[in-house]
Design a protein around this motif. Structure first.
Motif, mmCIF file in Angstrom:
data_model
loop_
_atom_site.group_PDB
_atom_site.id
_atom_site.type_symbol
_atom_site.label_atom_id
_atom_site.label_comp_id
_atom_site.label_asym_id
_atom_site.label_seq_id
_atom_site.Cartn_x
_atom_site.Cartn_y
_atom_site.Cartn_z
ATOM 1 N N VAL A 1 61.740 62.572 23.221
ATOM 2 C CA VAL A 1 61.554 61.123 23.249
ATOM 3 C C VAL A 1 60.116 60.861 23.708
ATOM 4 O O VAL A 1 59.648 61.455 24.679
ATOM 5 C CB VAL A 1 62.563 60.446 24.213
ATOM 6 N N GLY A 2 59.431 59.999 22.989
ATOM 7 C CA GLY A 2 58.035 59.688 23.297
ATOM 8 C C GLY A 2 57.058 60.412 22.383
ATOM 9 O O GLY A 2 55.903 60.002 22.257
ATOM 10 N N ASP A 3 57.490 61.479 21.725
ATOM 11 C CA ASP A 3 56.625 62.184 20.782
ATOM 12 C C ASP A 3 56.432 61.326 19.539
ATOM 13 O O ASP A 3 57.225 60.420 19.251
ATOM 14 C CB ASP A 3 57.228 63.525 20.367
ATOM 15 N N ILE A 4 55.380 61.650 18.795
ATOM 16 C CA ILE A 4 55.082 60.936 17.554
ATOM 17 C C ILE A 4 55.031 61.966 16.433
ATOM 18 O O ILE A 4 54.399 63.015 16.577
ATOM 19 C CB ILE A 4 53.738 60.185 17.650
ATOM 20 N N ILE A 5 55.720 61.664 15.332
ATOM 21 C CA ILE A 5 55.611 62.528 14.153
ATOM 22 C C ILE A 5 54.785 61.789 13.106
ATOM 23 O O ILE A 5 54.908 60.573 12.939
ATOM 24 C CB ILE A 5 56.983 62.973 13.600
ATOM 25 N N TRP A 6 53.920 62.550 12.446
ATOM 26 C CA TRP A 6 53.015 62.013 11.434
ATOM 27 C C TRP A 6 53.370 62.630 10.082
ATOM 28 O O TRP A 6 53.550 63.834 9.977
ATOM 29 C CB TRP A 6 51.571 62.373 11.768
ATOM 30 N N SER B 1 53.361 62.919 25.996
ATOM 31 C CA SER B 1 53.931 62.864 24.655
ATOM 32 C C SER B 1 53.031 63.631 23.687
ATOM 33 O O SER B 1 51.834 63.741 23.875
ATOM 34 C CB SER B 1 54.113 61.414 24.202
ATOM 35 N N ARG B 2 53.652 64.186 22.654
ATOM 36 C CA ARG B 2 52.914 65.023 21.710
ATOM 37 C C ARG B 2 52.943 64.432 20.315
ATOM 38 O O ARG B 2 53.866 63.713 19.958
ATOM 39 C CB ARG B 2 53.513 66.421 21.683
ATOM 40 N N ASN B 3 51.910 64.751 19.552
ATOM 41 C CA ASN B 3 51.823 64.377 18.143
ATOM 42 C C ASN B 3 52.175 65.597 17.302
ATOM 43 O O ASN B 3 51.691 66.695 17.575
ATOM 44 C CB ASN B 3 50.403 63.922 17.796
ATOM 45 N N PRO C 1 65.613 64.785 25.290
ATOM 46 C CA PRO C 1 65.121 63.837 26.304
ATOM 47 C C PRO C 1 63.623 64.009 26.504
ATOM 48 O O PRO C 1 63.062 65.069 26.201
ATOM 49 C CB PRO C 1 65.885 64.243 27.568
ATOM 50 N N SER C 2 62.978 62.965 27.029
ATOM 51 C CA SER C 2 61.542 63.058 27.282
ATOM 52 C C SER C 2 61.262 64.233 28.210
ATOM 53 O O SER C 2 62.132 64.665 28.967
ATOM 54 C CB SER C 2 61.020 61.760 27.913
#
Length: 181
Positions: A59-64, A31-33, A132-133
């Protein structure tokens, strides 16, 4: 005899642990930020549309979101219509802490805008299309290519890959058993 049963149970537990936990760690590692807006963050001086144009969100990535909390905030909207018109009166959720992260946990579109409708109209908004992931996309691609290969060429009647995979599990089991005995 009882000690051997306990050792066997521990060995089975270890094999299950390795077989079930390690893949989960591997999934998390992929997963990526994404820091929205890059170095400038969530700000009217940032061209968020250009920043996001070449990004792929899975899916699984994180947005900041990083922003000056007293002057700015982020809201998530339900519809594209609300997003396009900067209609901020009925948000799904509002973020005002100055540093927020969101896990992209489902496929589909998500819409984020400034809490200030004027800043939204100036372009401070983000449409995220969640794919999708990476693992799921890779599995789909692998199964599609596997199906094509299978249709083009005949394979052996016994899958050697399955044989080696089963053999490897047995080796892990025996190794764990020997260590614990």
């Amino acid at each position: 005899m009882q000690r051997k049963i306990v050792n066997l149970a521990i060995a089975v537990f270890l094999v299950n642990l390795v077989g079930n936990i390690v893949p989960c760690i591997a999934i998390k590692a992929v997963s990526r930020n994404h820091v929205v807006g890059g170095d400038q963050g969530w700000d009217t001086s940032t061209d968020v549309a250009s920043w996001s144009a070449n990004k792929r969100f899975h899916v699984g990535d994180i947005i900041w979101f990083t922003y000056a909390a007293p002057q700015e905030g982020v809201i998530e909207l339900k519809t594209k219509r609300e997003f396009d018109s900067c209609e901020t009166i009925n948000p799904i959720k509002m973020y005002t802490e100055g540093l927020n992260h969101l896990m992209l946990d489902n496929e589909g579109s998500r819409y984020f805008t400034s809490t200030n409708p004027e800043n939204c109209k100036k372009g401070l908004k983000l449409h995220v299309k969640v794919l999708p992931s990476i693992q799921q996309a890779q599995q789909i691609a692998d199964s599609a290519s596997y199906g094509v290969e299978e249709a083009v060429a005949e394979g052996p009647s016994i899958s050697h890959a399955r044989f080696y995979k089963g053999w490897l599990s047995l080796v892990w089991f025996v190794l764990a058993f020997v260590i614990l005995v």
